[in-house]
Scaffold this active site. Structure first.
Site, PDB file in Angstrom:
ATOM      1  N   GLY A  75       0.798  -1.215   0.000  1.00 18.60           N
ATOM      2  CA  GLY A  75       0.000   0.000   0.000  1.00 18.60           C
ATOM      3  C   GLY A  75       0.832   1.265   0.000  1.00 18.60           C
ATOM      4  O   GLY A  75       0.446   2.277   0.584  1.00 18.60           O
ATOM      5  N   LYS A  76       1.989   1.241  -0.697  1.00 19.37           N
ATOM      6  CA  LYS A  76       2.894   2.383  -0.690  1.00 19.37           C
ATOM      7  C   LYS A  76       2.956   3.108  -2.032  1.00 19.37           C
ATOM      8  O   LYS A  76       3.096   4.333  -2.071  1.00 19.37           O
ATOM      9  CB  LYS A  76       4.313   1.928  -0.310  1.00 19.37           C
ATOM     10  CG  LYS A  76       4.415   1.270   1.063  1.00 19.37           C
ATOM     11  CD  LYS A  76       5.823   0.734   1.291  1.00 19.37           C
ATOM     12  CE  LYS A  76       5.940   0.034   2.634  1.00 19.37           C
ATOM     13  NZ  LYS A  76       7.311  -0.498   2.853  1.00 19.37           N
ATOM     14  N   VAL A  77       2.882   2.353  -3.123  1.00 17.63           N
ATOM     15  CA  VAL A  77       3.127   2.902  -4.449  1.00 17.63           C
ATOM     16  C   VAL A  77       2.057   2.400  -5.412  1.00 17.63           C
ATOM     17  O   VAL A  77       1.643   1.242  -5.349  1.00 17.63           O
ATOM     18  CB  VAL A  77       4.529   2.482  -4.969  1.00 17.63           C
ATOM     19  CG1 VAL A  77       4.727   2.927  -6.401  1.00 17.63           C
ATOM     20  CG2 VAL A  77       5.618   3.058  -4.081  1.00 17.63           C
TER      21      VAL A  77
END
Length: 357
Positions: free
Chosen positions: A305-307
């Site tokens: 769920g970062k990029v």
């Protein structure tokens, strides 16, 4: 520190050819990148990465973070990174301590990096007080000047906790008054209010100066300044929350890469609804097969769920050979000319004690 007795003539021979930092303004890489877009393999990856970086610059809502690990600064990309700051092409920087201190601040003091025309055995280099980064040399005695200057800056500050960003801003202020190089990344970031974070700051030449500051302060029976790594994470997350849309231009991997990506997760833990990093480019030679964090792909980061996977590109190449083309293309396309200045460093401004004396 007094230079030890060494073979001065031999040392001068080895430190005779300075590294020349590339000037992205002196050539126009657009025709090369345009043709690479019709090719395959790394050429096409680089063309797509360059297009994504230009999209970051063109997106009026996007804040851009330059993320640096490795030795590209010492190897000739130092002025390239400085131009990105000077021309409002990045809004924040996350880097290793070596990039900021041993390489950029070091040259800001007037010292140089040198090309190795020959590489004798490393014991010989040690006897001459020459440090080696692959085929690049650093004068260890000059590097000790860097240690001492960091010590002097620490001695001048109010004894309280500082984030690495806050301390590096003091380094930039020092260079603005006393530095010997106009194109210092640390100096320009200070002048343009671009915050620099080094999550492992003492893993650099700065560590020696800061340890000496702490030890001397303890001997005096007084207090000393400290580095607050939690404040680093909090401040960088605060910027992510304020920025909204963000893009990452990453050279190398390691701690800086994970640190900037984790701001999304941290913001969510703090109760904020934030978007993943919308754009992401990473230039690396790291092998993904060992599962190490440094070599994790951007697609893998999406699972955390970062990029976003919509506009991301991995470029598996030695960064010094491709980042000049990407940066020159973006400079000459000129989307930076209409970008709003973020000045995120001013979010944290507070009075600090004036230097003593």
């Amino acid at each position: 520190m007094t230079e030890p007795l060494v073979n001065d003539q031999r040392k001068a021979e080895l430190l005779s050819k300075q590294v020349r930092h590339i000037d992205i303004k002196s050539f126009d890489a657009r025709p090369i990148i345009d043709q690479m877009e019709g090719m395959s393999f790394t050429s096409r990856d680089l063309a797509r990465a360059t297009r994504i970086y230009n999209q970051m610059l063109e997106d009026k809502d996007c804040s851009i973070f330059l993320v640096i690990a490795g030795s590209t600064s010492a190897g000739g990309c130092m002025d390239l990174y400085a131009e990105l700051v000077r021309n409002n092409m990045v809004d924040g920087i996350v880097a290793t301590g070596a990039t900021i201190v041993d390489m950029d601040f070091f040259e800001g003091l007037g010292h140089k990096h040198y090309q190795a025309q020959e590489i004798p055995d490393d014991d010989t280099l040690r006897s001459l007080y020459i440090d080696r980064i692959y085929d690049t040399y650093i004068d260890e005695v000059a590097l000790q000047d860097c240690d001492h200057t960091i010590f002097e800056i620490a001695e001048s500050l109010e004894p309280r906790p500082y984030s690495s960003r806050a301390f590096i801003r003091e380094m930039g202020k020092w260079l603005a008054k006393n530095g010997k190089k106009e194109n210092s990344l640390v100096k320009l970031a200070y002048e343009h209010d671009v915050p620099i974070f080094c999550p492992a700051f003492t893993d650099s030449s700065a560590g020696f100066g800061l340890v000496k500051h702490q030890v001397d302060a303890m001997k005096r029976g007084g207090h000393y300044m400290t580095l607050d790594s939690i404040a680093d994470f909090r401040e960088l997350t605060d910027i992510k929350i304020k920025a909204g849309v963000t893009g990452l231009l990453m050279v190398g991997g390691g701690v800086p890469k994970n640190f900037i990506q984790d701001t999304v997760v941290c913001a969510e833990i703090l109760g904020h609804e934030v978007d993943v990093h919308k754009y992401a480019v990473q230039i690396t030679v790291a092998d993904v097969r060992d599962g190490a964090c440094s070599s994790s792909t951007l697609q893998e980061a999406a699972s955390w769920g970062k990029v976003s996977t919509a506009m991301e590109q991995m470029v598996f190449a030695e960064a010094g050979s491709v980042i000049p083309l990407l940066a020159s293309d973006a400079y000459h396309r000129g989307h930076w000319k209409t970008r709003a200045k973020r000045a995120y460093a001013t979010m944290f401004d507070r009075a600090v004690q004036a230097p003593k004396g």
